[in-house]
Design a protein around this motif. Structure first.
Motif, short mmCIF file in Angstrom:
data_model
loop_
_atom_site.label_atom_id
_atom_site.label_comp_id
_atom_site.label_asym_id
_atom_site.label_seq_id
_atom_site.Cartn_x
_atom_site.Cartn_y
_atom_site.Cartn_z
N ARG A 237 0.79 -1.24 0.00
CA ARG A 237 0.00 0.00 0.00
C ARG A 237 0.82 1.28 0.00
NH1 ARG A 237 -6.00 -0.81 0.32
NH2 ARG A 237 -5.96 -3.02 -0.19
N GLU A 238 2.09 1.16 -0.36
CA GLU A 238 2.97 2.33 -0.46
C GLU A 238 3.06 3.12 0.85
OE1 GLU A 238 2.91 4.28 -4.28
OE2 GLU A 238 3.84 6.07 -3.45
N ALA A 239 3.38 2.41 1.92
CA ALA A 239 3.64 3.09 3.19
C ALA A 239 5.13 3.38 3.32
CB ALA A 239 3.16 2.22 4.35
N GLY A 240 5.96 2.71 2.54
CA GLY A 240 7.40 2.86 2.69
C GLY A 240 8.15 2.67 1.38
N VAL A 241 8.82 1.52 1.24
CA VAL A 241 9.76 1.34 0.12
C VAL A 241 9.10 1.43 -1.26
CG1 VAL A 241 11.49 -0.01 1.37
CG2 VAL A 241 9.61 -1.20 0.20
N ARG A 242 7.80 1.19 -1.34
CA ARG A 242 7.16 1.27 -2.66
C ARG A 242 7.34 2.67 -3.26
NH1 ARG A 242 1.48 -1.40 -4.88
NH2 ARG A 242 1.70 -0.54 -6.97
N ALA A 243 7.49 3.66 -2.40
CA ALA A 243 7.71 5.03 -2.88
C ALA A 243 8.98 5.13 -3.73
CB ALA A 243 7.78 5.99 -1.71
N HIS A 244 9.92 4.21 -3.54
CA HIS A 244 11.16 4.26 -4.34
C HIS A 244 10.88 4.14 -5.84
CE1 HIS A 244 13.76 2.87 -0.67
NE2 HIS A 244 13.17 4.03 -0.49
N LEU A 245 9.75 3.51 -6.18
CA LEU A 245 9.37 3.38 -7.59
C LEU A 245 9.05 4.74 -8.20
CD1 LEU A 245 7.09 0.24 -7.22
CD2 LEU A 245 9.33 0.28 -8.32
N ASN A 246 8.92 5.75 -7.35
CA ASN A 246 8.64 7.10 -7.85
C ASN A 246 9.92 7.87 -8.18
OD1 ASN A 246 5.89 6.70 -7.57
ND2 ASN A 246 5.90 7.42 -5.45
N PHE A 247 11.06 7.18 -8.21
CA PHE A 247 12.32 7.85 -8.59
C PHE A 247 12.14 8.55 -9.94
CE2 PHE A 247 16.52 7.57 -10.78
CZ PHE A 247 17.16 8.54 -10.03
N GLY A 248 12.47 9.83 -9.97
CA GLY A 248 12.33 10.62 -11.21
C GLY A 248 10.92 11.12 -11.47
N HIS A 249 9.97 10.65 -10.67
CA HIS A 249 8.56 10.95 -10.96
C HIS A 249 8.09 12.29 -10.42
CE1 HIS A 249 8.47 6.92 -12.46
NE2 HIS A 249 7.16 6.93 -12.67
N THR A 250 8.73 12.80 -9.35
CA THR A 250 8.29 14.10 -8.82
C THR A 250 8.66 15.20 -9.83
OG1 THR A 250 8.60 13.27 -6.60
CG2 THR A 250 8.42 15.65 -6.84
N PHE A 251 9.91 15.18 -10.30
CA PHE A 251 10.33 16.12 -11.35
C PHE A 251 9.57 15.82 -12.65
CE2 PHE A 251 14.27 16.09 -8.67
CZ PHE A 251 14.33 17.45 -8.37
N GLY A 252 9.47 14.55 -12.98
CA GLY A 252 8.81 14.16 -14.23
C GLY A 252 7.35 14.58 -14.26
N HIS A 253 6.71 14.47 -13.11
CA HIS A 253 5.31 14.87 -13.00
C HIS A 253 5.14 16.34 -13.41
CE1 HIS A 253 1.26 14.83 -11.30
NE2 HIS A 253 1.53 15.99 -10.74
N ALA A 254 6.09 17.17 -12.99
CA ALA A 254 6.03 18.60 -13.33
C ALA A 254 6.08 18.79 -14.85
CB ALA A 254 7.16 19.35 -12.64
N VAL A 255 6.93 18.00 -15.51
CA VAL A 255 7.03 18.10 -16.97
C VAL A 255 5.71 17.67 -17.62
CG1 VAL A 255 8.22 17.24 -19.03
CG2 VAL A 255 9.53 17.72 -16.93
N GLU A 256 5.15 16.57 -17.13
CA GLU A 256 3.89 16.09 -17.71
C GLU A 256 2.77 17.10 -17.54
OE1 GLU A 256 3.88 12.03 -15.73
OE2 GLU A 256 2.72 11.60 -17.53
N VAL A 257 2.64 17.64 -16.33
CA VAL A 257 1.57 18.59 -16.05
C VAL A 257 1.78 19.87 -16.85
CG1 VAL A 257 0.48 20.03 -14.28
CG2 VAL A 257 1.19 17.70 -13.73
#
Ligand code: NAD
Ligand code: ZN
Length: 361
Positions: A237-257
Motif C-alpha cells: 500500500r505504499e507506506a514505505g519502500v514502494r515510494a522508491h518506484l517514484n524515482f524521477g517521478h516528482t520532477f517528471g510529473h512537473a514536466v507532464e503537467v
C-alpha cells in the motif's frame, strides 16, 4: 514456448507473472483462470484489432461466454464515462460476481479495466495482459487501478491485485517505437533504484532492446518485474519502500503537467526527471557524479530526453507541490545512495531550484 514465471508474494492473494513468447496462442494457466466463467475482455481501439480475437479464441473454448469491450485508445479513456460504459456492457451481458475481467492493453486499459473489476459488484477477479512495454515492466503488477479526475490524474481508484499477469513479448513488435522507448525509462528506473548490474546490462543491451530482440526484451522484463514484484510484496500500500518506484517521478510529473498530458509521454518525462533526481542525489553528497553519468548514458542510449522544457523554475515548483505524492506541500524526493540503492528525503528549495535550472534546454 513455456513462459518464465515469477510470483508476487502477497499471502492468500499471491499471483503469478508469466513472461514469454506466444502466450496468447496456448496458455493452460490462463485458460484455467477463465474456465466456466463469463469473461469480459477490455481493450482499446489500437490493441483490440491486433490481439482481441486471439485472446477470445484462447478463452472461448473454456469460458462460459466471452464479451469484448473496446474503449478509444488514449489517456482520456481513464474516465467515468468509459468506466460506466464498461459496467453497462458487463451488466447487459449478465456478468456477475463470479465473472472475470481481462485487461488487454497498455497501462491505460490496465488501470481502467482493473478499476472496472475492482468496483463491479464490490470487486471481481481480473487478469492483466499488458501489451505495452510500460505495462509489461510496471503498471500491470502491483494492483494500483483507477481513473483520472478533471482535478488530477489517478485521483479515483482502488488497490485491486490481478489473479494473473500474462506478459507476451511478441506483442511488443507492433508497439510504436516512441512507446517502446518510454517503457525503457521504467526499466532504467528499476535498475537505478535496485540493481546497478542490471542497469549496466540494460545499457549494453540497448540496441537489441530498441530492435525488439525477443531474448533481450524477455530478460529485461523479467528482471524489471522481479524488482517491482519484490517492492510491491514488501509494501503493497505504499507506506514505505514502494515510494522508491517514484524515482524521477516528482520532477517528471512537473514536466507532464506543465506540457499538458500527452505532449510528453510519461516515460519521457520520467527520463528527464531521473536526471534531475540523480543530480539532486549528487549535490546532497549521496552519489558520485560518475554514477550519474552511467544513468545519463543509459537514458541517452534509449533515445530518451535528458533535458526538460525551458520554463521558469517557479512553474516547476508549483507543479511539484500539487503532486499528490507530496507530503503536506513539501515534495518528497526519491534519491540514490549510489546507483542501485534508493532512499527518500526532503530537500531545500534552493537546492531543488538549482537542480532544475541545470537541466532545462
Ligand atoms: P497506453 O495504454 O495509452 O498505451 C500506449 C499506446 O500504445 C496506446 O495508443 C495503445 O493503444 C498502444 N499500444 C499498446 N500496446 C500496443 C501494442 N502491442 N501494439 C500496438 N499498439 C499498442 O499507455 P501506457 O504507456 O501503456 O500506460 C500509461 C498509463 O499507465 C497511464 O495512464 C499511467 O497512469 C498508467 N500507469 C499505471 C501504473 C500502475 O501502477 N497502475 C504505473 C505506471 C503507469
Ligand atoms: Zn512511471
Amino acid at each position: 514456448s513455456d513462459p518464465q514465471i515469477l510470483t508476487v508474494d502477497l499471502g492468500a492473494r499471491s499471483y503469478d507473472i508469466q513472461v514469454g513468447h506466444g502466450l496468447l496462442e496456448a496458455n493452460p494457466a490462463f485458460q484455467a483462470v477463465a474456465k466456466g466463467r463469463s469473461v469480459a475482455i477490455v481493450s482499446d481501439s489500437n490493441v483490440d484489432p491486433l490481439y482481441g480475437h486471439q485472446v477470445e479464441l484462447l478463452l472461448a473454448p473454456v469460458a462460459h461466454q466471452v464479451v469484448r469491450i473496446v474503449v478509444p485508445a488514449g489517456e482520456s479513456s481513464k474516465c467515468w464515462e468509459q468506466l460506466d460504459a464498461i459496467h453497462d456492457r458487463m451488466l447487459e451481458a449478465h456478468l456477475d460476481r463470479k465473472s472475470l475481467v481481462v485487461a488487454l492493453g497498455g497501462g491505460v486499459v490496465g488501470d481502467l479495466a482493473g478499476f472496472a473489476a475492482a468496483s463491479f459488484q464490490r470487486g471481481i477477479d481480473f487478469v492483466q495482459v499488458p501489451t505495452s512495454l510500460l505495462a509489461q515492466v510496471d503498471s500491470s503488477v502491483g494492483g494500483k487501478t483507477g481513473i483520472n479526475h478533471r482535478r488530477g490524474k489517478n485521483m479515483v481508484g482502488a488497490f485491486h491485485q490481478p489473479r494473473l499477469v500474462v506478459a507476451d513479448t511478441g506483442v511488443l513488435r507492433t508497439l510504436p517505437p516512441r512507446e517502446l522507448a518510454a517503457g525503457l525509462a521504467e526499466v532504467i528506473k528499476h535498475g537505478a533504484i535496485a540493481d546497478r548490474t542490471y542497469l549496466e546490462q540494460v545499457a549494453a543491451d540497448m540496441p537489441a532492446l530498441l530492435a525488439c530482440d525477443p531474448d533481450a526484451l524477455a530478460r529485461a522484463i523479467l528482471v524489471s518485474m522481479r524488482i517491482k514484484a519484490g517492492v510491491v510484496a514488501a509494501d503493497e500500500r505504499e507506506a514505505g519502500v514502494r515510494a522508491h518506484l517514484n524515482f524521477g517521478h516528482t520532477f517528471g510529473h512537473a514536466v507532464e503537467v506543465g506540457a499538458g498530458y500527452g505532449k510528453w509521454l510519461h516515460g519521457e518525462a520520467v527520463a528527464a526527471g531521473m536526471v534531475m533526481a540523480a543530480d539532486l542525489s549528487v549535490r546532497l553528497g549521496r552519489m558520485p557524479a560518475t554514477d550519474m553519468a552511467v544513468l545519463v548514458q543509459a537514458i541517452e542510449a534509449a533515445g530518451l530526453p535528458v533535458k526538460a522544457p525551458q520554463w521558469p523554475v517557479d512553474d516547476y515548483l508549483r507543479y511539484m507541490s500539487i503532486d499528490k505524492k507530496a507530503d503536506r506541500g513539501t515534495p518528497v524526493f526519491v534519491v540514490l545512495d549510489g546507483l542501485g540503492k534508493a532512499a527518500t528525503t526532503r530537500a531545500d528549495e534552493a537546492l531543488v531550484r538549482e537542480v532544475i535550472a541545470t537541466h532545462l534546454g
